[in-house]
Design an enzyme around this catalytic site. Structure first.
Site, PDB file in Angstrom:
ATOM      1  N   ASP A  35      -6.471  -0.568  -4.550  1.00 30.41           N
ATOM      2  CA  ASP A  35      -5.253   0.124  -4.882  1.00 30.41           C
ATOM      3  C   ASP A  35      -4.164  -0.469  -5.911  1.00 30.41           C
ATOM      4  O   ASP A  35      -3.267  -0.498  -5.660  1.00 30.41           O
ATOM      5  CB  ASP A  35      -4.462   0.426  -3.535  1.00 30.41           C
ATOM      6  CG  ASP A  35      -4.225   1.918  -3.050  1.00 30.41           C
ATOM      7  OD1 ASP A  35      -4.607   2.789  -3.818  1.00 30.41           O
ATOM      8  OD2 ASP A  35      -3.591   2.160  -2.236  1.00 30.41           O
ATOM      9  N   SER A  47      -2.862  -4.070  -4.905  1.00 32.07           N
ATOM     10  CA  SER A  47      -1.453  -3.471  -5.507  1.00 32.07           C
ATOM     11  C   SER A  47      -1.218  -4.145  -6.849  1.00 32.07           C
ATOM     12  O   SER A  47      -1.944  -4.054  -7.820  1.00 32.07           O
ATOM     13  CB  SER A  47      -0.362  -3.415  -4.588  1.00 32.07           C
ATOM     14  OG  SER A  47       0.768  -2.669  -4.998  1.00 32.07           O
ATOM     15  N   HIS A  92      -1.524   2.900   1.109  1.00 27.61           N
ATOM     16  CA  HIS A  92      -1.482   1.744   0.493  1.00 27.61           C
ATOM     17  C   HIS A  92      -1.524   0.415   1.379  1.00 27.61           C
ATOM     18  O   HIS A  92      -2.119  -0.642   0.880  1.00 27.61           O
ATOM     19  CB  HIS A  92      -0.033   1.879  -0.372  1.00 27.61           C
ATOM     20  CG  HIS A  92      -0.288   0.803  -1.422  1.00 27.61           C
ATOM     21  ND1 HIS A  92      -1.269   0.639  -2.337  1.00 27.61           N
ATOM     22  CD2 HIS A  92       0.884  -0.029  -1.888  1.00 27.61           C
ATOM     23  CE1 HIS A  92      -1.017  -0.405  -3.203  1.00 27.61           C
ATOM     24  NE2 HIS A  92       0.380  -0.868  -2.961  1.00 27.61           N
TER      25      HIS A  92
END
Length: 429
Positions: free
Chosen positions: A297, A274, A354
């Protein structure tokens, strides 16, 4: 766009579907709770871990090191959540009451251990390649242990950095204790057995956006600091590897001198999830010691526009099926060029969300996992295995490792019934 994603900020009018009610129902009614836990690593090496803090101030470096270790039958395993300060940080990040959350989190997660030997003896076996890992927004150094322990079990030394840019839900450092007049009575016990007597622990919690504050300047400043912290962690490992006596503020039982000449400093990678995925790109741009990067991600928003043409190393984007969107994918594609396109790879793991990358996906039952978007449709073990094996194959290819990870080369191309080559997102033309 965070480690825990916006879906965790539950604001539902019906009190029966409040966060605390969801947690209560899960803890009382989940018949699978006994099967929850972080999966043990699958590589040929036992895994040890220890924490290192150099320089007690906020400017210092703080990371958890995972490494191949000597097998021990009675090894102590560390708590997944190190102490209640992190529970408070998670509560603040998720906007729920600290007092309530400490009880809830401690009940749900307090008994979980990381499958690694705390301060286990380092296993001497040649030189191991190095990976620096960067956590997501609202996370901290221990939350990706399923990935970090697997890499260590496969023969890597992995430093999971705890960022001090106010993007972690919680972290801490120390400041000097004010000098007090000498007293005759015995000194009180130290509050933290790992901290020197002259230092006082100070906590730093996640900083939310202020009302009306523009997000990009904050996130851009943070991603630059995060990359610097990854580089500082690597520099610390380089000094440890050289045999330099490095003082660990935490005074752990691990013998750091055993790591002298243990690392293959020609084979270094950076990896993150992330916000940590954006940190990967920033770190690659700033330090050529990182030979390649793996972005899980990735949230690309914090990066400057000019950075895309400056990154020369190979990058592997491993995405979830439910998180990405066209604008974010478009930013990833900017890293492609005619000369390096073969080095830039992207795959998407079907049925993932996620939160399929952090450990939470293994520690919540199906009901709460689906409600809070901590689990996707895929079995979490299958999802993390695909992520880890594809990563290992990519690392072998671009670090020039003499391993058997190339058995998973097909995963880099997205060739598996649980993978999508590239992305499932309709891209902007």
């Amino acid at each position: 766009m965070s480690c825990f994603n916006c879906q965790l900020h539950i604001h539902i009018e019906d009190p029966k579907t409040s966060f605390s009610h969801v947690i209560y129902e899960e803890s009382m009614g989940n018949s699978c709770s006994n099967n929850l836990g972080i999966p043990p690593a699958k590589g040929p090496n036992a895994v040890g871990c220890s924490d290192f803090m150099m320089d007690h101030t906020v400017e210092g470096t703080f990371f958890r090191l995972y490494y191949p270790c000597v097998v021990s039958d009675n090894a102590e395993k560390p708590d997944w959540i190190p102490c209640k300060g992190y529970f408070y940080g998670l509560a603040d990040f998720m906007k729920i009451n600290r007092g309530l959350s400490e009880k809830i989190f401690n009940y749900l997660f307090g008994s979980f251990k990381i499958p690694a030997a705390l301060n286990g003896s380092y296993k001497q076996n040649g030189k191991y390649p190095v990976v620096i890992f960067s956590h997501g927004l609202g996370a901290f150094r221990t939350l990706y242990s399923a990935i970090c322990t697997e890499l260590a079990s496969q023969g890597f030394i992995v430093a999971s950095v705890e960022h001090r840019d106010e993007s972690a839900s919680a972290t801490y450092f120390y400041h000097q204790k004010p000098q007090e007049p000498e007293k005759d009575e015995a000194s009180p016990p130290k509050p933290n057995p790992e901290a020197p007597e002259n230092l006082v622990e100070e906590w730093m919690y996640y900083r939310s956006l202020k009302p009306g504050e523009s997000e990009f300047p904050l996130r851009n400043k943070q991603v630059k600091q995060r990359a610097d912290e990854c580089i500082k962690a690597l520099d610390t490992l380089i000094q440890i590897n050289s045999g330099k006596n490095m003082e660990n503020v935490l005074q752990t039982e691990f013998d750091w001198t055993t790591l002298e000449n243990s690392m293959d400093l020609c084979r270094i990678a950076v990896m993150g999830h992330s916000f940590g995925g954006a940190t990967v790109v920033e770190a690659l741009c700033k330090d050529v010691n990182f030979k390649c990067g793996i972005a899980l991600d990735a949230w690309m928003f914090p990066l400057d526009e000019e950075i895309y043409v400056r990154v020369k190393q190979p990058i592997f984007f491993i995405n979830s099926e439910k998180f990405q969107w066209a604008g974010n994918i478009s930013r990833m594609r900017k890293l492609d060029s005619s000369s390096t396109s073969m080095q830039r790879k992207m795959i998407t793991i079907k049925g993932t969300v996620h939160q399929s990358f952090p450990d939470f996906t293994f520690l919540t039952g199906n009901w709460i996992g689906k409600i809070l978007k901590l689990k996707g449709e895929i079995d979490p073990q299958v999802g993390i295995d695909l992520c880890n094996r594809a990563s290992l194959a990519f690392l072998q290819r671009h670090l020039g490792l003499d391993k058997d990870f190339n058995q998973w080369d097909h995963l880099i191309e997205g060739k598996d019934h649980n993978l999508i080559p590239g992305t499932n997102v309709t891209e902007i033309s």
